[in-house]
Design a protein around this motif. Sequence first.
Motif, short mmCIF file in Angstrom:
data_model
loop_
_atom_site.label_atom_id
_atom_site.label_comp_id
_atom_site.label_asym_id
_atom_site.label_seq_id
_atom_site.Cartn_x
_atom_site.Cartn_y
_atom_site.Cartn_z
N GLY A 133 56.83 138.62 10.25
CA GLY A 133 58.22 138.49 9.81
C GLY A 133 58.44 138.84 8.36
O GLY A 133 59.54 138.63 7.84
N ASP A 134 57.40 139.35 7.70
CA ASP A 134 57.53 139.72 6.29
C ASP A 134 58.48 140.92 6.17
O ASP A 134 58.29 141.94 6.85
N TRP A 135 59.50 140.79 5.31
CA TRP A 135 60.48 141.86 5.16
C TRP A 135 59.84 143.12 4.61
O TRP A 135 60.21 144.24 5.01
N CYS A 136 58.85 143.00 3.72
CA CYS A 136 58.21 144.18 3.14
C CYS A 136 57.48 145.00 4.20
O CYS A 136 57.33 146.22 4.05
N ALA A 137 57.02 144.35 5.25
CA ALA A 137 56.34 145.07 6.33
C ALA A 137 57.32 145.89 7.15
O ALA A 137 56.96 146.94 7.70
N GLU A 138 58.56 145.44 7.24
CA GLU A 138 59.57 146.14 8.04
C GLU A 138 60.44 147.06 7.20
O GLU A 138 61.15 147.91 7.75
N ALA A 139 60.41 146.89 5.88
CA ALA A 139 61.35 147.60 5.01
C ALA A 139 61.15 149.10 5.02
O ALA A 139 62.08 149.85 4.73
N LEU A 140 59.95 149.56 5.32
CA LEU A 140 59.66 150.99 5.30
C LEU A 140 59.42 151.55 6.69
O LEU A 140 58.91 152.66 6.84
N SER A 141 59.80 150.80 7.71
CA SER A 141 59.58 151.24 9.08
C SER A 141 60.59 152.28 9.54
O SER A 141 60.35 153.00 10.50
N SER A 142 61.73 152.38 8.85
CA SER A 142 62.75 153.37 9.21
C SER A 142 63.52 153.76 7.95
O SER A 142 63.46 153.07 6.92
N VAL A 143 64.24 154.87 8.06
CA VAL A 143 65.03 155.33 6.92
C VAL A 143 66.13 154.32 6.59
O VAL A 143 66.42 154.05 5.42
N GLN A 144 66.72 153.74 7.61
CA GLN A 144 67.78 152.76 7.40
C GLN A 144 67.24 151.54 6.65
O GLN A 144 67.86 151.06 5.69
N ALA A 145 66.09 151.03 7.08
CA ALA A 145 65.50 149.87 6.42
C ALA A 145 65.06 150.21 5.00
O ALA A 145 65.23 149.40 4.07
N ALA A 146 64.52 151.41 4.81
CA ALA A 146 64.09 151.82 3.47
C ALA A 146 65.29 151.97 2.53
O ALA A 146 65.21 151.60 1.34
N THR A 147 66.40 152.49 3.05
CA THR A 147 67.61 152.61 2.24
C THR A 147 68.11 151.23 1.83
O THR A 147 68.54 151.02 0.68
N LEU A 148 68.04 150.28 2.76
CA LEU A 148 68.45 148.92 2.44
C LEU A 148 67.54 148.31 1.38
O LEU A 148 68.01 147.62 0.45
N LEU A 149 66.24 148.55 1.48
CA LEU A 149 65.29 148.05 0.49
C LEU A 149 65.58 148.63 -0.89
O LEU A 149 65.58 147.90 -1.90
N LEU A 150 65.84 149.93 -0.95
CA LEU A 150 66.12 150.57 -2.23
C LEU A 150 67.44 150.08 -2.82
O LEU A 150 67.56 149.91 -4.04
N PHE A 151 68.44 149.86 -1.96
CA PHE A 151 69.70 149.31 -2.45
C PHE A 151 69.48 147.90 -3.01
O PHE A 151 70.02 147.54 -4.07
N GLN A 152 68.69 147.11 -2.29
CA GLN A 152 68.40 145.74 -2.74
C GLN A 152 67.67 145.75 -4.07
O GLN A 152 67.97 144.96 -4.97
N SER A 153 66.72 146.66 -4.23
CA SER A 153 65.87 146.66 -5.42
C SER A 153 66.51 147.39 -6.60
O SER A 153 66.45 146.91 -7.74
N LEU A 154 67.11 148.57 -6.33
CA LEU A 154 67.55 149.43 -7.42
C LEU A 154 69.00 149.20 -7.82
O LEU A 154 69.34 149.33 -9.00
N VAL A 155 69.87 148.88 -6.87
CA VAL A 155 71.29 148.70 -7.17
C VAL A 155 71.60 147.23 -7.43
O VAL A 155 72.17 146.86 -8.46
N ALA A 156 71.22 146.37 -6.47
CA ALA A 156 71.50 144.94 -6.62
C ALA A 156 70.53 144.26 -7.57
O ALA A 156 70.82 143.20 -8.11
N GLY A 157 69.35 144.87 -7.79
CA GLY A 157 68.36 144.28 -8.69
C GLY A 157 67.74 143.01 -8.14
O GLY A 157 67.34 142.12 -8.91
N ASP A 158 67.65 142.90 -6.82
CA ASP A 158 67.14 141.69 -6.18
C ASP A 158 65.69 141.89 -5.76
O ASP A 158 65.38 142.82 -5.01
N ALA A 159 64.80 141.03 -6.22
CA ALA A 159 63.39 141.01 -5.79
C ALA A 159 62.74 142.38 -5.97
O ALA A 159 62.16 142.92 -5.04
N TRP A 160 62.86 142.92 -7.18
CA TRP A 160 62.31 144.25 -7.44
C TRP A 160 60.80 144.29 -7.20
O TRP A 160 60.28 145.21 -6.58
N GLY A 161 60.09 143.30 -7.67
CA GLY A 161 58.64 143.37 -7.58
C GLY A 161 58.05 142.86 -6.28
O GLY A 161 56.84 143.00 -6.06
#
Length: 265
Positions: A133-161
């Motif tokens: 259930g780790d989000w980092c394991a699923e975050a790169l499984s698809s383009v949609q999930a990766a886009t959400l991860l990048l938005f979370q990290s780069l735009v919202a600045g949430d949990a960058w590391g």
Amino acid sequence: MMVGLNLSISFSLASTLELGVRLFVSPRDVLTFKLDALIVVSGWLEFALSTAGTHTWMPDLQIMRFFRIFEILRRAKWIVQIPALSRLLIGFVGAMEAMVYGVVLIMVLLLVWGVFAVEFVQPVSLLLPHEEGDWCAEALSSVQAATLLLFQSLVAGDAWGTCAVPLILKRPELFFFFAFAFTSIQLGVTNLVLSVIVEKAATSRDDHKELEKQKKKKAQEANLRQWSVVMHSLDADNSGTISEEELLEGVQNPIVQGVLETLKI
């Protein structure tokens, strides 16, 4: 719950009082009056059903709450009477177009970086131990999930590391991937969009000032025409000049007094 209920009652009472006043004072706009009456009736009906605890069998009644949004927006006309709030509102409306296109540009760039993340970063992610259930394991499984991860990290600045640092420690060369993604989105596009928004807001304020100048100019021209009419009316003998007797006699005319009062003379 009680605060929301009190606000609902206060809003309904204020709307009912205003509706009653308009009914006897100026019931000219029939369509607006009917819409306001619908909003008031729906508000009291919703309050009655909520108090009785019988509103659950009428879920569609909650749709009527959306009418209150239009009522609130209509009541917001007083904002334009306050210069500071009026300028802010004009700037915000003028910047809306830039905001929309800015969001589109950011999402397109995030989508591009998401494709690269799935192609080059996901293989490294599979090498890392992840809990179920780790989000980092699923975050790169698809383009949609990766886009959400990048938005979370780069735009919202949430949990960058949270996801990026373990990947960089595993493969240090991925630092350049995240660095370039951060630079292009956060320092590049985001600041560019912000500058365009500020420029659009300033342009809208300038256009508004120019419009106000034109209105004042038209008002001055109308005042001059009124002044010309008053002067001609005071010239009783059509001599082209106004004597002291004509001036004193003319200012006793109620129509002339009204025009002079309008001109603040």
